[in-house]
Design a protein around this motif. Structure first.
Motif, short mmCIF file in Angstrom:
data_model
loop_
_atom_site.label_atom_id
_atom_site.label_comp_id
_atom_site.label_asym_id
_atom_site.label_seq_id
_atom_site.Cartn_x
_atom_site.Cartn_y
_atom_site.Cartn_z
N GLY A 303 0.93 -1.10 -0.32
CA GLY A 303 -0.13 0.17 0.07
C GLY A 303 0.89 1.37 0.40
N LEU A 304 0.38 2.12 0.05
CA LEU A 304 -1.24 2.99 0.16
C LEU A 304 -1.75 3.90 -1.03
N THR A 305 -2.39 3.77 -1.16
CA THR A 305 -2.95 4.82 -1.69
C THR A 305 -4.03 5.89 -1.28
N ASP A 306 -3.23 6.96 -1.83
CA ASP A 306 -4.44 8.99 -0.62
C ASP A 306 -5.37 9.41 -1.67
N GLU A 307 -6.16 8.94 -1.90
CA GLU A 307 -6.72 9.68 -3.25
C GLU A 307 -8.07 10.18 -2.60
N PRO A 308 -8.16 11.29 -2.62
CA PRO A 308 -9.84 11.47 -2.53
C PRO A 308 -10.92 11.35 -3.05
N TYR A 309 -12.10 11.23 -1.91
CA TYR A 309 -13.35 9.89 -2.16
C TYR A 309 -14.46 11.01 -2.51
N ASP A 310 -15.36 10.57 -3.39
CA ASP A 310 -16.03 11.46 -3.72
C ASP A 310 -17.67 10.71 -3.69
N GLY A 311 -17.73 10.08 -4.39
CA GLY A 311 -18.59 9.04 -3.59
C GLY A 311 -19.61 9.02 -1.39
N PRO A 312 -20.38 8.20 -1.87
CA PRO A 312 -21.25 8.39 -1.34
C PRO A 312 -20.33 7.41 0.28
N PRO A 313 -20.47 7.39 0.87
CA PRO A 313 -19.77 6.86 2.41
C PRO A 313 -20.86 5.15 2.00
N THR A 314 -19.23 3.85 2.64
CA THR A 314 -19.83 2.57 1.70
C THR A 314 -18.51 2.02 2.83
N ALA A 315 -18.50 0.86 2.86
CA ALA A 315 -17.72 0.19 4.15
C ALA A 315 -17.04 -0.36 2.94
N ALA A 316 -17.02 -0.47 2.02
CA ALA A 316 -15.65 -1.59 1.52
C ALA A 316 -16.34 -0.67 0.04
N PRO A 317 -15.27 -0.26 0.02
CA PRO A 317 -14.59 0.99 -1.30
C PRO A 317 -14.21 -0.67 -2.55
N ALA A 318 -14.08 -0.23 -3.59
CA ALA A 318 -13.53 -0.85 -4.59
C ALA A 318 -11.61 -0.67 -4.48
N VAL A 319 -11.09 -1.14 -4.71
CA VAL A 319 -9.52 -1.08 -5.38
C VAL A 319 -10.04 -0.70 -6.97
N GLU A 320 -9.87 0.52 -6.87
CA GLU A 320 -9.86 0.62 -8.81
C GLU A 320 -8.65 0.33 -9.64
N GLU A 321 -8.86 0.36 -11.00
CA GLU A 321 -7.80 -0.67 -11.81
C GLU A 321 -6.12 0.70 -11.44
#
Length: 552
Positions: A303-321
């Motif tokens: 790891g580790l990425t550190d990117e802004p997240y703009d979607g609705p809160p979720t317990a398990a966001p997907a790891v994008e390609e």
């Protein structure tokens, strides 16, 4: 308010205790402090308040550590990254809280992790010198925080040959040596959360999972039992929201800039079974690194990425390609044989609830957003919301919240005791009972013999849940009988972490469900749709539908 004396009662969490305590709350028995959220911060607040003599109830919409608190990098770290950014306050707080975790709170769950920063062709001498200066400053913070050099040794320069012994997968070409430093590694972040919750229960806190809160009030909150659908009005003199990235759904005036952190998992053999972590600077981003951390379960965490997240809160966001590609390319720059997508055996991402303190950063970047925490009071309900911070500093965050409550008129609370309070199971890291497997000792500490005893007369409970899966049946029974696990997901994704590897999860799930059925617990998960209390005026449950995925 009459202060009660916290007792050293039972640390047992199970379905029967949950039912009794929820019924007492539903009957109108008021508590001094209601905590909403069962992550690391919420259980920390519950423990701090209970040990000060306040009556406490904690409600969690899903399970302990079901959100961000199980998706961390599994580190109790000294804040070197924040030191590089000039945020000395956060770096010092991290070092001080790491010392408390290592020496007092959970010494059995934390071990020294050697870390190698390779001085190679991709790292100029100037960058290497800056990194070494930062590491030396981190050593100074370790010394100032009084962390023993026996627990976390001093940093030093090492030769290329020694670096390859620590990390065999390093590319030897152009390797001119390395910096070797040490930090704290958590056995498991979710296990720390569970241990804190059990310790809070031991001091009288009511820990109620699978009970989403639908609205906060000046005198308590509305909630629903997800297992029965029963609506409950909880009466409380003080309310604390520790709901992470969902904080804005229950409290007005809370502005967050969530950051997404993604990780990949590999079998350790693919990287030559490293004995140390590898840190690789991210080109063009001062103070940022991608790491490969060896874990005691035969995996390496990248790891580790550190990117802004703009979607609705979720317990398990997907790891994008593109996130996976960034991690693979950055770590592979230091390896003799690059990692590829087909080497990945597991992946996860989590959302950090960073406090939005500035509107000046027009590009929306979160890598430089401070990890400072804040306690925000709702002027209408007087509910307190704790946001920001990070896993290592959870105890300080919890203390600040309870200090605010203790300063209110009529509150009879004692001083904070968590500086030197061990969690259940705490013992010296080198201690191991004869005949107890090392893996159980690492995960359960002083409770390991009791876990083993659950297999008495049933030798099959000493066997792995499935071939190659690093968990045994006795651990499932312990999770059900002592740690409040009510569903297969609770066991697979939080108590054992089998769910981190999809292949392990699929192999072990039948055995876990069989043991749940044997204990009389429902094999199917609770309803997935949010439910609303009949008289609730706020939003639906503070987190949306339960996720079947495995999250900080």
């Amino acid at each position: 308010m009459i202060r009660h004396t916290p007792g050293r009662g039972s640390a047992t969490l199970n379905g029967d205790r949950r039912t009794r305590e929820l019924e007492a709350l539903a009957a109108g028995r008021a508590v001094d402090v209601l905590v909403v959220g069962g992550g690391i911060t919420g259980v920390g607040v519950a423990l701090d308040a209970a040990t000060r003599g306040l009556s406490v109830a904690l409600l969690e919409r899903d399970d302990l550590a079901s959100g961000t608190s199980r998706w961390s990098s599994k580190l109790a770290h000294g804040g070197l990254r924040y030191l590089a950014k000039g945020d000395v306050g956060v770096a010092w707080e991290s070092a001080a809280e790491r010392a408390i975790l290592v020496d007092h709170t959970a010494p059995h769950l934390i071990r020294a992790l050697p870390q190698v920063l390779a001085l190679r062709d991709g790292v100029s001498p100037a960058v290497g010198a800056i990194c070494e200066a930062g590491i030396r400053m981190g050593d100074g913070l370790r010394f100032a925080a009084r962390t023993s050099g026996r627990r976390l040794p001093r940093a030093r320069r090492i030769s290329a040959a020694e670096a390859l012994r620590w990390v065999p997968a390093l590319d030897p070409h152009g390797l001119r040596g390395a910096l070797l430093s040490w930090d704290g590694q958590l056995e498991d972040d979710a296990r720390l959360v569970v241990a804190l919750a059990r310790t809070a229960a031991q001091h009288g806190a009511r820990i109620i999972t699978h009970a989403p809160v639908t609205a906060l009030h000046a005198d308590g909150a509305d909630a629903v039992c997800a297992l029965t659908g029963q609506a409950v009005r909880i009466r409380a003199r003080h309310v604390v929201s520790a709901t992470g990235v969902w904080a804005g759904e229950l409290a007005a005036g809370v502005s967050l800039r969530p950051s997404k952190g993604s990780h990949l998992l590999f079998h350790a053999g693919r990287l030559g079974d490293p004995a140390a972590a590898l840190n690789v600077p991210v080109p063009g981003h001062f103070g940022r690194f991608v790491f490969a951390l060896p874990r005691p379960d035969g995996l390496v965490l990248v790891g580790l990425t550190d990117e802004p997240y703009d979607g609705p809160p979720t317990a398990a966001p997907a790891v994008e390609e593109h996130e996976e590609r960034f991690l693979l390319e950055t770590i592979s720059a230091a390896l003799d044989r690059p990692l590829a997508a087909e080497d990945v055996v597991g992946r996860f991402a989590g959302l950090r609830p960073l406090l939005d303190t500035s509107e000046a950063d027009g590009d929306g970047a979160t890598a430089d957003v401070s990890r400072r925490h804040a306690v925000i009071e709702d002027p209408g309900t007087r509910a307190l919301t704790i946001v920001g911070g990070k896993l290592t500093t959870y105890r300080r965050m919890a203390q600040d919240v309870v200090d605010r409550i203790a300063a209110r008129p009529g509150v009879a609370a004692g001083p904070c005791l968590t500086h030197h309070l061990p969690v259940v199971g705490a013992q010296p890291p080198q201690h191991r009972e004869p005949g107890v497997p090392a893996g159980l000792t690492r995960r359960y500490g002083a409770d390991a013999p009791a876990v083993l005893a659950l297999a008495d007369g049933r030798p099959e409970l000493l066997e792995p849940l499935a071939p190659g899966v690093p968990a045994i049946g006795a651990e499932v029974r312990w999770a059900i009988e002592q740690e409040g696990a009510l569903t297969a997901e609770d066991v697979l994704d939080r108590r054992t972490r089998i769910g981190l590897i999809p292949a392990w999860r699929a192999a072990a799930e039948p055995a876990v469900r069989a043991l749940l059925a044997e204990a009389g617990l429902p094999v199917d998960p609770p309803p997935t749709a949010p439910v609303r209390s009949p008289d609730a005026t706020g939003p639906a449950a503070w987190a949306p539908a339960r996720s079947s995925g495995t999250l900080r």
